[in-house]
Design an enzyme around this catalytic site. Structure first.
Site, short mmCIF file in Angstrom:
data_model
loop_
_atom_site.label_atom_id
_atom_site.label_comp_id
_atom_site.label_asym_id
_atom_site.label_seq_id
_atom_site.Cartn_x
_atom_site.Cartn_y
_atom_site.Cartn_z
N CYS A 55 -3.80 1.37 9.98
CA CYS A 55 -5.22 1.01 10.01
C CYS A 55 -5.70 0.54 11.37
O CYS A 55 -6.91 0.47 11.61
CB CYS A 55 -5.52 -0.05 8.95
N THR A 72 0.25 3.78 2.07
CA THR A 72 0.27 4.36 3.41
C THR A 72 1.51 3.95 4.20
O THR A 72 2.06 4.75 4.96
CB THR A 72 -0.98 3.94 4.19
N ASN A 73 1.94 2.71 4.05
CA ASN A 73 3.13 2.20 4.75
C ASN A 73 4.02 1.48 3.75
O ASN A 73 4.28 0.28 3.89
CB ASN A 73 2.73 1.24 5.88
N LEU A 78 -2.53 -7.28 9.11
CA LEU A 78 -3.27 -7.65 10.31
C LEU A 78 -4.55 -8.38 9.91
O LEU A 78 -5.49 -7.76 9.43
CB LEU A 78 -3.60 -6.41 11.15
N GLY A 132 -6.54 -1.46 -0.26
CA GLY A 132 -7.96 -1.15 -0.32
C GLY A 132 -8.83 -2.39 -0.34
O GLY A 132 -8.41 -3.49 -0.70
N PRO A 161 0.82 -1.21 0.00
CA PRO A 161 0.00 0.00 0.00
C PRO A 161 0.86 1.26 0.00
O PRO A 161 2.06 1.22 0.29
CB PRO A 161 -0.78 -0.12 1.32
N GLY A 206 -9.07 -6.40 5.84
CA GLY A 206 -10.09 -5.41 5.58
C GLY A 206 -9.76 -4.08 6.24
O GLY A 206 -8.71 -3.93 6.87
N GLU A 255 -13.79 4.51 8.87
CA GLU A 255 -12.33 4.61 8.98
C GLU A 255 -11.85 5.94 8.42
O GLU A 255 -12.25 6.35 7.33
CB GLU A 255 -11.67 3.46 8.21
#
Length: 499
Positions: free
Chosen positions: A250, A118-119, A419, A199, A116, A217, A340
Site C-alpha cells: 500500500c 495482499t501480504n 503503517l 480494507g 490481509p 487506512g 489507490e
C-alpha cells in the site's frame, strides 16, 4: 445437532481467546532473555520457510509474484528480527536515577491480528514477532482467501515454538474465518489491542470495537519528480517499486507528478523503462475495471500483471510493458486514476512549478490516502523540507522506491507491514508499528520535592514577577517624552545637524 458455520466460528473465537489469556499470563512472567530466545527461534523458522510460503501465498491468492513475496517474507522475518533484537521491552527498560524515574515494560496482553490477502504470510510473521517481543500472546485472524498459506505460516511458527519453552497457545490461528469470528475477537473483553491491516471498512470496525486498536487506512501516494532529480534514477525507482509484487504494497506509488519543463524527458524515460502511456479511449477502458460499482477497488485487478490486466480489459500494448500509465488532469473520488490502485497502473499529472506540484500532491492525498506515504525525487534540500513541513503524510520518502522504502526495506524506518496514518488518516499512530506500540510503560517516579518547596517556589516566583514588573514600569517612556524626542530629532534634521 450441528452448529451453523457462523456459530462454530464464534465459539472457536471464544475458545481461542480463553487459551490466549492463559498463555499470556504465563508468558508475562518470562524474562527479556527468555523472550528474546523464543523470538529468535520463530524468526529463523520463518526465514527458512520464506520461499515455500511466498509461493503458497501467490498461488492461493492469485496476487503478486512468488519471488517478491519471498523477499517480503524475509523482511517480515529476518529483517524484522534484526531491527527488534536489542529492544528492551520486558521489565526495567529505562532508569534515570538523577531524575528519579524508572520505566517498566508491560505487555498489553492478547493481540488480535487481522491479516490481509495482499501480504498474508509476511504480515503474519511480522505481527507474530513484534507481539511476542513485547510479551503478548497473539490470535491470527486470516483473510478467507489466504487461509491456507496463513495457516501454514502459523504451523511453522508453532513448530519452532515447540522447540522452546514458550507456553502452549501463545500463537493461535482462527481455522473458521468469518466476519462473526473477527467481530467476536475484536469486541472481546480480554482483547488487549487489535492490529488491523486490510480494507477501510474492517479498519473502521476495529476502531469501533470498544477495544484499543491500531489500524491503517488506504495508501494513495504520489511520486513527485522535481526538476533537480536524476530522471533515470527516479523512474527506475518508481518502476521497480510499482512492479514489485505487482504493486500490492500500500505504500507503493499511485501517481507520478512532474513539472511541465521536464514532462517530455520523464515520459521518454518512463517509456524506455517499460511504461506504456494509454490513449484516452484505452484509459477509459482500463479505468472502468479499476473500481467496482460501489466505487471500491476491484479485487480482480489487485496484484495482477500488465498482461493479465490487458486481457481483462481488452487493450493491446507492446510486449514487455511493465506499467500502464494514464495522463490525467482531474482529481476526485470518482476518478480511478486518482485513487489507490494495488497493481501496475499509474496516474500521471503535470504541474506548472514545484509549488503547483505541491498542491496536486495535497489534492491526491486528501482525495484518498491522507496520512500514509508519498515520495519525492529531488536534490534540492529546501524543496524537500517544504514538502516535509506541509504534506499530510506519515512517511515522506526521498529518492527511493516507495513500496520498499515505506516498509523499511530500503530506508531506516522500522520494518513493518502495518503503517500508521496518524490522526489525519484516522489512525491512532503515525508509526511503522513495532513492539513499542504493543506494550505499555509503567513509570516509577521518586519524590524530588516537598509541598513546602512548592510553596516557596511559588512565593519566590511571585516576588520575581513583582520585581520585574516594577523594573519594567521604571523603564517605560511616556507619550509626552516620545513626542518631545521626536520633535528634537526632526528639528535637528531640518537644521542640517543630522544627515
Amino acid at each position: 445437532m450441528e452448529l451453523d458455520r457462523d456459530l462454530k466460528s464464534i465459539q472457536e473465537a471464544r475458545n481461542l481467546m480463553e487459551n490466549a489469556v492463559c498463555a499470556q499470563r504465563k508468558f508475562r512472567e518470562y524474562s527479556q532473555r527468555e523472550i528474546d530466545c523464543i523470538v529468535k527461534a520463530v524468526a529463523e523458522a520463518c526465514e527458512e520457510g520464506a520461499e515455500l510460503l511466498g509461493a503458497m501465498a501467490a498461488e492461493e491468492t492469485g496476487f503478486g509474484v512468488p519471488e517478491d513475496k519471498t523477499i517480503k517474507n524475509i523482511l517480515g522475518s529476518r529483517t524484522t528480527y534484526e531491527y527488534i533484537r536489542d529492544m528492551k521491552t520486558i521489565g526495567i527498560i529505562n532508569e534515570d536515577k538523577e531524575a528519579g524515574i524508572m520505566e517498566v515494560g508491560v505487555p498489553v496482553g492478547v493481540v488480535v491480528a487481522l491479516i490481509p490477502s495482499t501480504n498474508p504470510t509476511s504480515t503474519t510473521m511480522y505481527k507474530t514477532l513484534i507481539s511476542l517481543k513485547a510479551g503478548n500472546s497473539i490470535i491470527i485472524s486470516p483473510h478467507p482467501s489466504a487461509k491456507k498459506c496463513i495457516e501454514k505460516t502459523v504451523d511453522i511458527i508453532n513448530d519452532a515454538l515447540g522447540e522452546t519453552n514458550a507456553p502452549n497457545n501463545i500463537v493461535q490461528c482462527v481455522s473458521n474465518p468469518s466476519m462473526e469470528a473477527t467481530e467476536t475477537l475484536m469486541k472481546h473483553k480480554d482483547t488487549g489491542i487489535i492490529l488491523a491491516t486490510g480494507g477501510e471498512a474492517m479498519v473502521k470496525a476495529a476502531y469501533s470495537s470498544g477495544n484499543p486498536a491500531l489500524g491503517v487506512g488506504p495508501g494513495n501516494g504520489p511520486a513527485f519528480i522535481e526538476r533537480t532529480a536524476d530522471i533515470h534514477e527516479a523512474v527506475r525507482h518508481i518502476v521497480e517499486s510499482k512492479t514489485f509484487d505487482n504493486g500490492t504494497i500500500c505504500a507503493s506509488e499511485q501517481s507520478v507528478v512532474v513539472e511541465e519543463c521536464m514532462e517530455e524527458q520523464v515520459k521518454t524515460e518512463m517509456e524506455r523503462q517499460g511504461c506504456y502511456f494509454m490513449s484516452d479511449s484505452e484509459s477509459r477502458q482500463v479505468g472502468s475495471f479499476i473500481m467496482r460499482g460501489n466505487n471500491t477497488m476491484n479485487p480482480a485487478i489487485v496484484g495482477k500483471s500488465v498482461e493479465a490486466i490487458c486481457e481483462m480489459t481488452g487493450i493491446n500494448v507492446p510486449s514487455g510493458t511493465k506499467i500502464l500509465v494514464s495522463k490525467q488532469n482531474e482529481i476526485g473520488y470518482y476518478n480511478p486514476y486518482s485513487r489507490e490502485k494495488l497493481c501496475p497502473i499509474l496516474g500521471f499529472y503535470v504541474a506548472h512549478s514545484w509549488e503547483d506540484a505541491c498542491g496536486i500532491c495535497m489534492k491526491l492525498l486528501y482525495n484518498e490516502g491522507a496520512g500514509h506515504t508519498m515520495t519525492i525525487h529531488s536534490k534540492d534540500d529546501d524543496i524537500i523540507r517544504e514538502f516535509a513541513l506541509k504534506k499530510p503524510v506519515s512517511r515522506l520518502l526521498v529518492n527511493t522506491a516507495a513500496s520498499l522504502g515505506g516498509v523499511g526495506a530500503t530506508t531506516s524506518l522500522a520494518p513493518a507491514f502495518t503503517l500508521g496514518c496518524g490522526a489525519v488518516g484516522g489512525s491512532a499512530t503515525s508509526d511503522n508499528v513495532s513492539p513499542f506500540n504493543l506494550m505499555n510503560v509503567r513509570r516509577v517516579a521518586y519524590g524530588k520535592k516537598e509541598v513546602g518547596d512548592l510553596r516557596r517556589d511559588i512565593n519566590s516566583a511571585d516576588n520575581r514577577y513583582v520585581k520585574n514588573r516594577k523594573e519594567d514600569e521604571e523603564l517605560k517612556i511616556s507619550a509626552e517624552e516620545i513626542s518631545k524626542i521626536t520633535k528634537e530629532v526632526l528639528d535637528s534634521i531640518l537644521k542640517g545637524n543630522i544627515r
